[in-house]
Scaffold this motif. Structure first.
Motif, PDB file in Angstrom:
ATOM      1  N   SER A  21       0.822  -1.214   0.000  1.00  0.00           N
ATOM      2  CA  SER A  21       0.000   0.000   0.000  1.00  0.00           C
ATOM      3  C   SER A  21       0.856   1.264   0.000  1.00  0.00           C
ATOM      4  CB  SER A  21      -0.939  -0.007   1.204  1.00  0.00           C
ATOM      5  OG  SER A  21      -1.843  -1.082   1.142  1.00  0.00           O
ATOM      6  N   ILE A  22       1.949   1.247   0.762  1.00  0.00           N
ATOM      7  CA  ILE A  22       2.838   2.414   0.792  1.00  0.00           C
ATOM      8  C   ILE A  22       3.506   2.604  -0.565  1.00  0.00           C
ATOM      9  CG2 ILE A  22       4.944   3.373   1.807  1.00  0.00           C
ATOM     10  CD1 ILE A  22       4.146   1.912   4.428  1.00  0.00           C
ATOM     11  N   PHE A 212     -16.823   0.627   7.328  1.00  0.00           N
ATOM     12  CA  PHE A 212     -15.881  -0.247   8.016  1.00  0.00           C
ATOM     13  C   PHE A 212     -14.528   0.462   7.966  1.00  0.00           C
ATOM     14  CE2 PHE A 212     -17.927  -4.712   7.369  1.00  0.00           C
ATOM     15  CZ  PHE A 212     -19.148  -4.226   7.824  1.00  0.00           C
ATOM     16  N   LEU A 213     -14.003   0.833   9.108  1.00  0.00           N
ATOM     17  CA  LEU A 213     -12.752   1.580   9.159  1.00  0.00           C
ATOM     18  C   LEU A 213     -11.570   0.615   9.083  1.00  0.00           C
ATOM     19  CD1 LEU A 213     -14.879   3.639  10.153  1.00  0.00           C
ATOM     20  CD2 LEU A 213     -13.123   4.605  11.634  1.00  0.00           C
ATOM     21  N   ASN A 214     -10.937   0.584   7.916  1.00  0.00           N
ATOM     22  CA  ASN A 214      -9.784  -0.266   7.647  1.00  0.00           C
ATOM     23  C   ASN A 214      -8.565   0.389   8.299  1.00  0.00           C
ATOM     24  OD1 ASN A 214      -7.452  -1.351   6.466  1.00  0.00           O
ATOM     25  ND2 ASN A 214      -8.428  -1.720   4.499  1.00  0.00           N
ATOM     26  N   THR A 215      -8.154  -0.123   9.459  1.00  0.00           N
ATOM     27  CA  THR A 215      -7.083   0.537  10.193  1.00  0.00           C
ATOM     28  C   THR A 215      -5.750   0.476   9.463  1.00  0.00           C
ATOM     29  OG1 THR A 215      -6.805  -1.476  11.558  1.00  0.00           O
ATOM     30  CG2 THR A 215      -8.146   0.308  12.471  1.00  0.00           C
ATOM     31  N   THR A 216      -5.540  -0.539   8.643  1.00  0.00           N
ATOM     32  CA  THR A 216      -4.320  -0.588   7.836  1.00  0.00           C
ATOM     33  C   THR A 216      -4.299   0.566   6.845  1.00  0.00           C
ATOM     34  OG1 THR A 216      -4.198  -3.001   7.985  1.00  0.00           O
ATOM     35  CG2 THR A 216      -2.945  -1.951   6.220  1.00  0.00           C
ATOM     36  N   ALA A 217      -5.371   0.722   6.067  1.00  0.00           N
ATOM     37  CA  ALA A 217      -5.435   1.778   5.060  1.00  0.00           C
ATOM     38  C   ALA A 217      -5.362   3.159   5.705  1.00  0.00           C
ATOM     39  CB  ALA A 217      -6.717   1.638   4.249  1.00  0.00           C
ATOM     40  N   ILE A 218      -6.019   3.313   6.845  1.00  0.00           N
ATOM     41  CA  ILE A 218      -6.006   4.600   7.549  1.00  0.00           C
ATOM     42  C   ILE A 218      -4.599   4.919   8.040  1.00  0.00           C
ATOM     43  CG2 ILE A 218      -6.829   5.777   9.622  1.00  0.00           C
ATOM     44  CD1 ILE A 218      -9.484   4.183   9.235  1.00  0.00           C
ATOM     45  N   HIS A 219      -3.930   3.916   8.606  1.00  0.00           N
ATOM     46  CA  HIS A 219      -2.561   4.105   9.090  1.00  0.00           C
ATOM     47  C   HIS A 219      -1.626   4.439   7.932  1.00  0.00           C
ATOM     48  CE1 HIS A 219       0.532   2.490  12.262  1.00  0.00           C
ATOM     49  NE2 HIS A 219       0.426   3.792  12.300  1.00  0.00           N
ATOM     50  N   VAL A 220      -1.759   3.709   6.834  1.00  0.00           N
ATOM     51  CA  VAL A 220      -0.915   3.948   5.662  1.00  0.00           C
ATOM     52  C   VAL A 220      -1.122   5.366   5.136  1.00  0.00           C
ATOM     53  CG1 VAL A 220      -0.588   3.347   3.220  1.00  0.00           C
ATOM     54  CG2 VAL A 220      -0.669   1.547   4.952  1.00  0.00           C
ATOM     55  N   GLU A 221      -2.362   5.832   5.125  1.00  0.00           N
ATOM     56  CA  GLU A 221      -2.635   7.195   4.666  1.00  0.00           C
ATOM     57  C   GLU A 221      -1.872   8.211   5.505  1.00  0.00           C
ATOM     58  OE1 GLU A 221      -6.508  10.198   4.207  1.00  0.00           O
ATOM     59  OE2 GLU A 221      -6.831   8.038   4.432  1.00  0.00           O
ATOM     60  N   SER A 222      -1.853   8.013   6.818  1.00  0.00           N
ATOM     61  CA  SER A 222      -1.124   8.940   7.687  1.00  0.00           C
ATOM     62  C   SER A 222       0.384   8.802   7.490  1.00  0.00           C
ATOM     63  CB  SER A 222      -1.495   8.696   9.157  1.00  0.00           C
ATOM     64  OG  SER A 222      -0.955   7.475   9.638  1.00  0.00           O
ATOM     65  N   VAL A 224       1.972   7.910   4.642  1.00  0.00           N
ATOM     66  CA  VAL A 224       2.331   8.542   3.361  1.00  0.00           C
ATOM     67  C   VAL A 224       2.337  10.057   3.492  1.00  0.00           C
ATOM     68  CG1 VAL A 224       1.591   8.880   0.979  1.00  0.00           C
ATOM     69  CG2 VAL A 224       1.543   6.582   1.991  1.00  0.00           C
ATOM     70  N   ALA A 225       1.351  10.595   4.180  1.00  0.00           N
ATOM     71  CA  ALA A 225       1.291  12.053   4.393  1.00  0.00           C
ATOM     72  C   ALA A 225       2.525  12.537   5.157  1.00  0.00           C
ATOM     73  CB  ALA A 225       0.017  12.429   5.130  1.00  0.00           C
ATOM     74  N   TYR A 226       2.931  11.779   6.167  1.00  0.00           N
ATOM     75  CA  TYR A 226       4.102  12.160   6.963  1.00  0.00           C
ATOM     76  C   TYR A 226       5.384  12.066   6.146  1.00  0.00           C
ATOM     77  CZ  TYR A 226       7.123  12.516  11.091  1.00  0.00           C
ATOM     78  OH  TYR A 226       8.068  12.929  11.999  1.00  0.00           O
ATOM     79  N   MET A 227       5.478  11.034   5.306  1.00  0.00           N
ATOM     80  CA  MET A 227       6.671  10.858   4.491  1.00  0.00           C
ATOM     81  C   MET A 227       6.837  11.984   3.477  1.00  0.00           C
ATOM     82  SD  MET A 227       6.564   6.733   3.797  1.00  0.00           S
ATOM     83  CE  MET A 227       8.230   6.533   3.201  1.00  0.00           C
ATOM     84  N   LYS A 228       5.726  12.537   3.035  1.00  0.00           N
ATOM     85  CA  LYS A 228       5.776  13.574   2.008  1.00  0.00           C
ATOM     86  C   LYS A 228       5.994  14.965   2.571  1.00  0.00           C
ATOM     87  CE  LYS A 228       3.084  11.151  -1.526  1.00  0.00           C
ATOM     88  NZ  LYS A 228       1.859  11.142  -2.361  1.00  0.00           N
ATOM     89  N   GLN A 229       5.993  15.072   3.902  1.00  0.00           N
ATOM     90  CA  GLN A 229       6.262  16.364   4.502  1.00  0.00           C
ATOM     91  C   GLN A 229       7.718  16.762   4.235  1.00  0.00           C
ATOM     92  OE1 GLN A 229       5.399  16.198   8.699  1.00  0.00           O
ATOM     93  NE2 GLN A 229       3.204  15.934   8.404  1.00  0.00           N
ATOM     94  N   VAL A 230       7.914  18.023   3.993  1.00  0.00           N
ATOM     95  CA  VAL A 230       9.268  18.530   3.749  1.00  0.00           C
ATOM     96  C   VAL A 230      10.051  18.584   5.054  1.00  0.00           C
ATOM     97  CG1 VAL A 230      10.629  20.480   2.935  1.00  0.00           C
ATOM     98  CG2 VAL A 230       8.473  19.888   1.797  1.00  0.00           C
TER      99      VAL A 230
END
Length: 230
Positions: A21-22, A212-222, A224-230
């Motif tokens: 996913s990442i 249905f809150l997919n905790t894997t997908a939700i965690h991955v979203e956070s 990816v957002a953190y990785m893209k921070q400058v």
């Protein structure tokens, strides 16, 4: 770009889901670019044994040691790719040499974004019986309810004897959906937290008109957002 360290193996199937996913999140416009990911796959039996015996100090020591190893290997931040070890997340974070991203915090934010008020929590028996999701969600006026004791036993058994081993059957999927139906009728839940990162592998879409809150997908979203921070 920040390098991520993942404590994986909890279990292996969901670790693969995290990795894929990442990577896929960065494959846009035909690009082959991919982030640098360091995975420390731990022994799930060892971790679950510590949780079962409530040996929290030993669990904290184990997780911190793995995070330190990830840091020494070059990770700028880390995640634990499972819900159950988040029982001791605050204590681990306090001892970590690098930032950690919480699956619980990310899930709380998603539940708030969706405007949910009463959510069911499915996961290992340890996750359902521990009190680490409720405080964060209650701060957002979201109530957390868990299945009946017999349904908790059923979910835990299916996780340990089938799903963690990569065994997915229609019978078990229907059994899990029946648990959720009972919670809708009895508790009026308007959403379900799939609080084990293997559950989205068998409950792969929302049902009954609630998310249905997919905790894997939700965690991955956070992540990816953190990785893209400058």
């Amino acid at each position: 770009m920040k390098q991520i360290g993942i404590i994986g193996g909890l279990g292996p199937e969901s670790t693969v889901d995290y990795y894929k996913s990442i990577i896929e999140a960065f494959r846009t416009g035909g690009s082959l670019a991919a982030p640098e990911i360091i995975i420390y796959s731990v022994n799930i039996e060892e971790v679950l044994a510590l949780v079962s015996k409530q040996e929290w100090c030993s669990l904290i020591y184990l997780l911190v040691a793995k995070i330190k190893a990830l840091h020494q290997a070059g990770a700028d931040f880390a995640v634990i790719s499972a819900n159950t070890p988040h029982i001791v997340f605050d204590e681990v974070q306090a001892k970590s040499p690098i930032p950690l991203l919480s699956i619980v915090t990310a899930t709380r934010d998603k539940a708030r974004e969706l405007g949910l008020k009463t959510v069911g929590l499915l996961g290992t028996k340890f996750t359902m019986q521990a009190n680490f999701f409720s405080p964060q969600l209650s701060d957002q006026d979201i109530s957390v309810v868990v299945p009946s004791t017999s349904d908790q036993d059923y979910i835990h058994d299916k996780l340990m004897s089938e799903i963690e081993l990569g065994i997915f059957t229609d019978k078990t999927r229907n059994g899990l959906l029946a648990v959720i139906e009972r919670m809708i009728a009895a508790d009026g839940i308007d959403g379900v937290i799939l609080g084990c990162t293997e559950l989205p592998l068998i409950l792969d879409k929302s049902e009954f008109g609630i998310p249905f809150l997919n905790t894997t997908a939700i965690h991955v979203e956070s992540i990816v957002a953190y990785m893209k921070q400058v």
